[in-house]
Enzyme design. Structure first.
Site, PDB file in Angstrom:
ATOM      1  CG  HIS A  91      -0.395   0.121   2.526  1.00  0.00           C
ATOM      2  ND1 HIS A  91       0.396  -0.848   3.095  1.00  0.00           N
ATOM      3  CD2 HIS A  91      -0.465   1.125   3.451  1.00  0.00           C
ATOM      4  CE1 HIS A  91       0.764  -0.461   4.311  1.00  0.00           C
ATOM      5  NE2 HIS A  91       0.270   0.731   4.544  1.00  0.00           N
ATOM      6  CG  HIS A 101       0.115   4.428   4.672  1.00  0.00           C
ATOM      7  ND1 HIS A 101      -0.620   3.678   5.561  1.00  0.00           N
ATOM      8  CD2 HIS A 101      -0.730   5.382   4.200  1.00  0.00           C
ATOM      9  CE1 HIS A 101      -1.858   4.157   5.627  1.00  0.00           C
ATOM     10  NE2 HIS A 101      -1.946   5.185   4.806  1.00  0.00           N
ATOM     11  CG  ASP A 111       5.034   3.033   7.335  1.00  0.00           C
ATOM     12  OD1 ASP A 111       4.116   3.509   6.642  1.00  0.00           O
ATOM     13  OD2 ASP A 111       4.845   2.130   8.187  1.00  0.00           O
ATOM     14  CG  HIS A 112       4.185   0.204   4.168  1.00  0.00           C
ATOM     15  ND1 HIS A 112       4.011  -1.097   4.559  1.00  0.00           N
ATOM     16  CD2 HIS A 112       3.801   0.969   5.228  1.00  0.00           C
ATOM     17  CE1 HIS A 112       3.528  -1.120   5.796  1.00  0.00           C
ATOM     18  NE2 HIS A 112       3.394   0.120   6.218  1.00  0.00           N
ATOM     19  CG  HIS A 143      -3.926   0.215   6.743  1.00  0.00           C
ATOM     20  ND1 HIS A 143      -3.874   0.807   7.984  1.00  0.00           N
ATOM     21  CD2 HIS A 143      -2.763   0.538   6.132  1.00  0.00           C
ATOM     22  CE1 HIS A 143      -2.733   1.475   8.106  1.00  0.00           C
ATOM     23  NE2 HIS A 143      -2.039   1.327   6.997  1.00  0.00           N
ATOM     24  CG  ASP A 190       0.710  -1.151   7.815  1.00  0.00           C
ATOM     25  OD1 ASP A 190       1.634  -1.941   8.070  1.00  0.00           O
ATOM     26  OD2 ASP A 190       0.882   0.092   7.728  1.00  0.00           O
ATOM     27  CG  HIS A 200       4.000  -1.574  11.578  1.00  0.00           C
ATOM     28  ND1 HIS A 200       4.776  -0.448  11.779  1.00  0.00           N
ATOM     29  CD2 HIS A 200       3.309  -1.364  10.430  1.00  0.00           C
ATOM     30  CE1 HIS A 200       4.543   0.418  10.803  1.00  0.00           C
ATOM     31  NE2 HIS A 200       3.657  -0.111   9.965  1.00  0.00           N
TER      32      HIS A 200
END
Ligand code: ZN
Ligand code: FE
Length: 260
Positions: free
Chosen positions: A52, A54, A56-57, A108, A130, A168
């Protein structure tokens, strides 16, 4: 075959799936730990998979692509650094000699996907970003509770020996919440002790086993009478709502959002 969880930021794992001298990375939020691991293990990067959009990905996607030339696959309905090859539900990729199945898991984010390797040696592997966490699930940001519940149901139907590679290390705090929901769940107590020992040694609690998650993860257990009653009691749900599975799931997710 080896699964390497590379810690990044405060609590992310960037997953490196290694087969002989080749590797695939999933959700490289940062390029540096991936490049270091590739050099250390002498690996060629065959592909970059994204679940996805975001930061942090995807933060390391451009740098990794530039450094390695590896192609990028990502969810068709999300904003992933171009150029990438869009994937959607039921697509199959051929990576490291294995078929990788794409599964749509919205909730998410609106277009979130997971990658499932049914034929991975020893047991199947799921990269789920996530969506599903050990003892928890992702926050519902862009989708609806109904979508997230349906996505988790899809993942819950995979083989019990599936290794869950989520993005995570939230396990201990998730377990604390799970115990508040199900104080009498013995499997949950035993698993908490196990995970506390792993973390005390600085080791990851992941990959988790799907069969274990079905016993301890309240977000996969919203139809269990104990979970349903605890949620109904906490959220003050009336009889109609307490038998509506989406309402119970939504109230459970809200309880977790507010949980200290
Ligand atoms: Zn995310
Ligand atoms: Fe994340």
């Amino acid at each position: 075959m080896k699964l390497i969880s590379l810690p990044a930021f405060a609590d992310n794992y960037l997953w490196l799936w290694q087969q002989d001298s080749h590797a695939v990375v999933v959700d490289p939020g940062d390029a540096q730990p991936v490049l270091e691991a590739l050099a250390r293990e002498g690996l060629t990067l065959d592909a970059i998979l994204v679940t996805h959009h975001h930061a942090d990905h995807i933060g390391g996607v451009d740098a990794l692509r530039q450094a390695t030339g590896a192609p990028v696959w990502g969810p068709a309905r999300e904003d992933i650094p171009e150029p990438f090859m869009p994937v959607m539900d039921a697509d199959h990729l051929e990576l490291l000699g294995h078929k990788v199945q794409v599964i749509d898991v919205p909730g998410h984010t609106a277009g979130h996907v997971a990658y499932f390797v049914a034929t991975a040696p020893e047991s199947p592997v799921l990269f789920c970003g996530d969506t599903l966490f050990s003892a928890g699930c992702g926050r519902v940001f862009e989708g609806t509770p109904a979508q997230m519940l349906a996505s988790l149901d899809t993942l819950a139907a995979l083989p019990g020996n599936t290794r869950i590679c989520c993005a995570h290390e939230y396990t201990l705090s998730n377990l604390r919440f799970a115990s508040a929901v199900e104080p009498h769940n013995l499997a949950l107590h035993a698993y908490t002790t196990h995970c506390q020992a792993l973390r005390a040694q600085g080791r990851p609690t992941l990959p988790a086993q799907l069969a274990t998650e079905l016993q301890i993860n309240p977000f996969l257990r919203t139809r269990h009478p104990d979970v349903r009653q605890a949620v109904a009691h906490h959220a003050g749900l009336g009889n109609t709502q307490a038998t509506d599975e989406v309402a119970v799931f939504a109230a459970l997710r809200q309880w977790k959002n507010d949980f200290k």
